[in-house]
Scaffold this motif. Structure first.
Motif, PDB file in Angstrom:
ATOM      1  N   LEU A 182       0.832  -1.205   0.000  1.00  0.00           N
ATOM      2  CA  LEU A 182       0.000   0.000   0.000  1.00  0.00           C
ATOM      3  C   LEU A 182       0.867   1.256   0.000  1.00  0.00           C
ATOM      4  N   ALA A 183       1.958   1.227   0.787  1.00  0.00           N
ATOM      5  CA  ALA A 183       2.854   2.385   0.829  1.00  0.00           C
ATOM      6  C   ALA A 183       3.531   2.602  -0.515  1.00  0.00           C
ATOM      7  N   VAL A 184       3.929   1.527  -1.175  1.00  0.00           N
ATOM      8  CA  VAL A 184       4.560   1.641  -2.493  1.00  0.00           C
ATOM      9  C   VAL A 184       3.582   2.225  -3.506  1.00  0.00           C
ATOM     10  N   SER A 185       2.334   1.763  -3.472  1.00  0.00           N
ATOM     11  CA  SER A 185       1.348   2.277  -4.420  1.00  0.00           C
ATOM     12  C   SER A 185       1.074   3.756  -4.171  1.00  0.00           C
ATOM     13  N   ALA A 186       0.984   4.159  -2.903  1.00  0.00           N
ATOM     14  CA  ALA A 186       0.767   5.576  -2.602  1.00  0.00           C
ATOM     15  C   ALA A 186       1.941   6.421  -3.067  1.00  0.00           C
ATOM     16  N   ALA A 187       3.153   5.937  -2.843  1.00  0.00           N
ATOM     17  CA  ALA A 187       4.346   6.666  -3.289  1.00  0.00           C
ATOM     18  C   ALA A 187       4.374   6.786  -4.800  1.00  0.00           C
ATOM     19  N   TRP A 200      -5.459   7.784  -5.746  1.00  0.00           N
ATOM     20  CA  TRP A 200      -4.957   6.578  -5.074  1.00  0.00           C
ATOM     21  C   TRP A 200      -6.050   5.926  -4.238  1.00  0.00           C
ATOM     22  N   TRP A 201      -6.836   6.726  -3.541  1.00  0.00           N
ATOM     23  CA  TRP A 201      -7.900   6.182  -2.705  1.00  0.00           C
ATOM     24  C   TRP A 201      -8.950   5.463  -3.558  1.00  0.00           C
ATOM     25  N   ARG A 202      -9.287   6.060  -4.686  1.00  0.00           N
ATOM     26  CA  ARG A 202     -10.241   5.411  -5.588  1.00  0.00           C
ATOM     27  C   ARG A 202      -9.681   4.095  -6.101  1.00  0.00           C
ATOM     28  N   TRP A 203      -8.408   4.132  -6.513  1.00  0.00           N
ATOM     29  CA  TRP A 203      -7.786   2.930  -7.066  1.00  0.00           C
ATOM     30  C   TRP A 203      -7.715   1.822  -6.015  1.00  0.00           C
ATOM     31  N   THR A 237       3.543  -1.229 -11.013  1.00  0.00           N
ATOM     32  CA  THR A 237       4.443  -0.918  -9.912  1.00  0.00           C
ATOM     33  C   THR A 237       4.209  -1.844  -8.730  1.00  0.00           C
ATOM     34  N   VAL A 238       2.945  -2.034  -8.386  1.00  0.00           N
ATOM     35  CA  VAL A 238       2.619  -2.923  -7.273  1.00  0.00           C
ATOM     36  C   VAL A 238       3.012  -4.361  -7.601  1.00  0.00           C
TER      37      VAL A 238
END
Length: 326
Positions: free
Chosen positions: A23-28, A74-77, A297-298
């Motif tokens: 989750l942190a990687v996706s947010a970044a 990001w929240w939607r995704w 990326t994830v």
């Protein structure tokens, strides 16, 4: 307690850790992508970009969802991800799941085949070179490993194309099939041989040198000297005593070098026009195609976490004395 219990416990803990890390990687990724200097409208509108009015540009932004902040996107995704929806790729004009289904097998197949081949070659030659330290094989392997470790994958790829594909005409220069032909096993093997060789060559040096160093250290240990004193020599000594004790560093390296395998595969795919994820990765980044870029990326992050966890678990299962902690 089973010898595999520590490895299973390690995998369980790493799985729990992987969730917040992913989750942190996706947010970044969303945050960094929002800082890109590229305007995604230039991709979406094409030749009409310069002539489009402000209202038309705003309408396109709203249609493709590029008018919201990165954390909103990001929240939607993330919410859609937990429902099994990977989103819509604006650059490919199809769902992200469809893009991955079409392209991921090419990347995974190429990467897995090259990594397996590189591991077999590196472990075999590294073990033999370490057993004959200072010999001809050891010197040849050390020199070649040093040379190929300093050569980027794209250089190896270009040399293979120039010599074997263009110069000698022995192999196709690009793609995974001939124009107009369907995908076949023979076509994939013929077109994929040069990319496979290029990616394998880029992975062998460090694995070989690590295996060699581990074998040299193990060969001089008290346990191996005791085995030799009992009359154990040759293949029995290598298979039964040296390899099991020296495989842990190679397994650890396999897990930590997965990012290089992924990056190398992307470079090789680009040079050879291999229909994997490399092309869509670059396009999604330049066009801020958040859904596709986030999925790629994830996926890469999960591959690294999984590879590291599996390599550590395998080392713990092979040698319970390691006592590795998550």
């Amino acid at each position: 307690m089973s010898r595999f219990a520590p490895a299973a416990r390690l995998l369980g803990i790493r799985t729990l850790i992987a969730v917040p890390v992913t989750l942190a990687v996706s947010a970044a990724m969303f945050a960094i992508a929002s800082l890109s200097p590229f305007d995604p409208l230039a991709v979406y509108l094409g030749d009409n970009y310069q002539s489009a009015t402000l209202s038309q540009r705003e309408a396109v932004r709203a249609a493709y969802g590029t008018d919201v902040s990165w954390y909103t996107a990001w929240w939607r995704w993330t919410g859609e991800l937990f429902t099994g929806d990977l989103g819509w790729s604006s650059t490919q004009s199809q769902s992200v799941a469809a893009v991955l289904t079409q392209r991921m097998p090419f990347t995974l197949g190429l990467s897995a085949a090259a990594l397996i081949a590189a591991t077999l070659i590196a472990v075999t030659l590294g073990a033999l070179a370490g057993m004959r330290r200072g010999g001809v094989l050891d010197k040849v392997c050390s020199v070649l490993s040093a040379v190929f470790a300093s050569v980027p994958p794209f250089v190896v790829s270009l040399v293979l194309v120039a010599v074997l594909a263009v110069g000698l005409g022995l192999f196709p220069a690009s793609g995974a099939r001939s124009p107009g032909d369907p995908y076949t096993v023979g076509g994939l093997v013929g077109h994929g041989l040069l990319p496979f060789v290029a990616l394998t060559i880029s992975q062998v040096p460090w694995l070989l040198l690590t295996t060699r160093a581990a074998v040299v250290d193990t060969a001089g240990s008290d346990a191996v000297r005791a085995a030799r004193a009992r009359g154990i020599h040759g293949w029995a000594l290598l298979e039964g005593h040296i390899v099991p004790s020296s495989i842990a560093p190679t397994l650890a390296l396999l897990g930590t070098r997965l990012p290089e395998v992924i990056a190398g595969a992307a470079v090789v795919e680009t040079v050879f026009g291999w229909p994997g994820v490399a092309a869509v990765l670059v396009e999604s980044a330049s066009a801020l195609d958040f859904s596709l870029l986030a999925a790629l990326t994830v996926g890469a992050a999960l591959a690294v976490l999984l590879g590291s966890a599996l390599s550590d678990a395998a080392a713990t299962a092979l040698d319970p004395r390691i006592g590795m902690r998550a």
